[in-house]
Design a protein around this motif. Structure first.
Motif, short mmCIF file in Angstrom:
data_model
loop_
_atom_site.label_atom_id
_atom_site.label_comp_id
_atom_site.label_asym_id
_atom_site.label_seq_id
_atom_site.Cartn_x
_atom_site.Cartn_y
_atom_site.Cartn_z
N VAL A 8 -6.97 -0.01 -1.48
CA VAL A 8 -6.35 -1.17 -0.85
C VAL A 8 -7.11 -1.75 0.13
O VAL A 8 -7.13 -0.94 1.18
N LYS A 62 -0.09 -5.65 7.17
CA LYS A 62 -0.88 -4.61 6.50
C LYS A 62 0.06 -3.99 5.30
O LYS A 62 -0.49 -3.77 4.27
N GLN A 66 -0.23 -3.79 1.34
CA GLN A 66 -0.33 -2.97 0.50
C GLN A 66 0.39 -3.00 -0.76
O GLN A 66 -0.08 -2.50 -1.78
N ASN A 87 -7.01 4.19 1.18
CA ASN A 87 -7.49 3.11 2.16
C ASN A 87 -8.84 3.50 2.20
O ASN A 87 -9.69 4.25 1.82
#
Length: 246
Positions: A8, A62, A66, A87
């Motif tokens: 991601v 953020k 995601q 990540n």
């Protein structure tokens, strides 16, 4: 049974070249010994990435980013049966033959109470973990463990798709807390937290887990220096790997 690794990827476009992701890919290419069908970058895909690409306009938030990225992947017609969510600042530090499931020693209710009790204003990460974990607890009538240890987790894609579809729109979101609903690999163990801060590399390397994670400060410092020394050669998921250069 197919398995994809899914990064991601959010933030500013290709800034500064997503160097951490290069070394993350090299570390998993060197140390993760399971059959991987594809490696995906979902979101802000760097130009040098040679794996499967699903470019999206990232959300500034953020955690909204995601969720959007994962929803986009799991709803692809060709999504793998299983997905390892990462990540771009996670690193595999030693060889292993399965995704090692890491969890906090505390369950969500105790962890949330402790975080609220110290008088700090909860940041976006704390709010997302508490909101998602609380929802999972209410959904399953349990008090689940906290799984946000800054390590990769493997999910059953169909069950992850169902959990994402059911999760309330607009509520803070942290994918690790969906593990009790959709995760593969058992309950896991408390092995510490993989996040390397400015002065913690040695202690994190001593954790009984094959992972590290970073932040901008540690990447500019000890973690970045260590990773560059460990994996100096491009892997086959980078366009400048010798086998891919014309």
């Amino acid at each position: 049974m197919t398995t994809d690794l899914v990064y991601v990827v959010g933030g500013e476009p290709d800034s500064p070249g997503r160097e951490e992701m290069r070394y993350s890919l090299r570390s998993f290419a060197a140390n993760l010994n399971i059959e991987i069908r594809d490696v995906w970058a979902v979101g802000d895909v760097p130009a040098w990435f040679a794996g499967a690409r699903l470019p999206l306009t990232p959300h500034a938030d953020k955690f909204r980013n995601q969720r959007q990225s994962l929803e986009s992947y799991v709803n692809l017609p060709g999504a793998a049966d299983r997905v390892v969510v990462l990540n771009d600042d996670m690193f595999a530090t030693e060889p292993h033959n399965e995704i090692v499931v890491c969890r906090n020693r505390s369950r969500v209710s105790k962890w949330a109470a402790a975080e609220k009790a110290d008088g700090r204003t909860l940041n976006a990460w704390h709010r997302a973990v508490i909101a998602t974990g609380t929802w999972v607890g209410e959904t399953t009538d349990t008090d689940p463990f906290v799984y946000e240890c800054h390590t990769p987790l493997m999910f059953d894609t169909k069950r992850l798709r169902d959990a994402l579809a059911a999760y309330p729109t607009g509520q803070p979101f942290a994918v690790g807390e969906l593990y009790p609903l959709a995760g593969i690999g058992g309950e896991g163990d408390h092995r510490g937290n993989a996040k390397v801060k400015a002065e913690s590399l040695a202690s994190k390397l001593a954790n009984p887990m094959p992972y590290l994670s970073g932040n901008p400060d540690s990447w500019r410092g000890a973690l970045g220096a260590w990773a560059r020394e460990q994996w100096p050669t491009p892997c086959h998921w980078e366009r400048d790997h010798p086998a891919l250069v014309a």
